[in-house]
Design a protein around this motif. Sequence first.
Motif, PDB file in Angstrom:
ATOM      1  N   GLU A 137     -12.490  36.328 -29.155  1.00 29.32           N
ATOM      2  CA  GLU A 137     -11.209  36.349 -28.446  1.00 29.32           C
ATOM      3  C   GLU A 137     -11.389  36.634 -26.959  1.00 29.32           C
ATOM      4  O   GLU A 137     -10.792  35.962 -26.117  1.00 29.32           O
ATOM      5  CB  GLU A 137     -10.278  37.408 -29.051  1.00 29.32           C
ATOM      6  CG  GLU A 137      -9.757  37.064 -30.416  1.00 29.32           C
ATOM      7  CD  GLU A 137      -8.939  38.180 -31.055  1.00 29.32           C
ATOM      8  OE1 GLU A 137      -8.528  37.989 -32.207  1.00 29.32           O
ATOM      9  OE2 GLU A 137      -8.735  39.254 -30.432  1.00 29.32           O
ATOM     10  N   GLU A 138     -12.176  37.650 -26.631  1.00 35.15           N
ATOM     11  CA  GLU A 138     -12.293  38.093 -25.247  1.00 35.15           C
ATOM     12  C   GLU A 138     -13.168  37.184 -24.392  1.00 35.15           C
ATOM     13  O   GLU A 138     -12.851  36.940 -23.223  1.00 35.15           O
ATOM     14  CB  GLU A 138     -12.872  39.510 -25.188  1.00 35.15           C
ATOM     15  CG  GLU A 138     -11.959  40.580 -25.730  1.00 35.15           C
ATOM     16  CD  GLU A 138     -12.566  41.969 -25.626  1.00 35.15           C
ATOM     17  OE1 GLU A 138     -11.826  42.929 -25.871  1.00 35.15           O
ATOM     18  OE2 GLU A 138     -13.757  42.102 -25.309  1.00 35.15           O
ATOM     19  N   GLY A 148     -14.645  34.102 -25.592  1.00 36.99           N
ATOM     20  CA  GLY A 148     -14.679  32.703 -25.998  1.00 36.99           C
ATOM     21  C   GLY A 148     -16.022  32.295 -26.583  1.00 36.99           C
ATOM     22  O   GLY A 148     -16.339  31.109 -26.612  1.00 36.99           O
ATOM     23  N   GLN A 196     -10.503  35.820 -21.793  1.00 39.22           N
ATOM     24  CA  GLN A 196      -9.100  35.834 -22.185  1.00 39.22           C
ATOM     25  C   GLN A 196      -8.348  36.567 -21.067  1.00 39.22           C
ATOM     26  O   GLN A 196      -8.435  37.793 -20.953  1.00 39.22           O
ATOM     27  CB  GLN A 196      -8.935  36.542 -23.531  1.00 39.22           C
ATOM     28  CG  GLN A 196      -7.514  36.557 -24.035  1.00 39.22           C
ATOM     29  CD  GLN A 196      -7.397  37.304 -25.363  1.00 39.22           C
ATOM     30  OE1 GLN A 196      -8.097  38.267 -25.598  1.00 39.22           O
ATOM     31  NE2 GLN A 196      -6.503  36.846 -26.196  1.00 39.22           N
TER      32      GLN A 196
END
Length: 160
Positions: free
Chosen positions: A64-65, A67, A111
């Motif tokens: 998430e953070e 990629g 993100q």
Amino acid sequence: MDSETAEHIASLPRKRMGAGALFVDEVDRVMLVEPTYKDYWELPGGVVEADESPYAAAVREVGEELGLTVALGRLLVVDWVPSGLYPGDGVMFVYDGGALSAEHTAAINLQAEELRSWAWCDDAEVAKRLPDVLARRTVAARRARSEGVMAYLEDGFAVR
């Protein structure tokens, strides 16, 4: 499960849990990230959600953070953290993210809602950018990685 057992289980203490990854570059600098919602840097990672393992949380948070889709390595650190930065105590896990290749580094896609930036940091930068407990945890994770061991900490201090 009977209602008495369910009530007892519901009354037991809960702990915060977080999980992250220690990534290094070719000269053994540590990757730190700068969250948008905190005034200090930290290792990539985040909160372990309900019914999620710490390992799965670390993998999810890195995805998430940053990629990045990576297979994290072994557990490096378990750190029990008393109330302080946050109310209530918690347990933090750090996994070995390994050395990121130039290809992986080029693929980082932050993100924007969560991270301002990231940086490779030497020991002096780690000490400067991280709160004391996070700096101690990061140093312990680096040592555990290089020595092939796992460290148990309390508030970032080794317990023997």
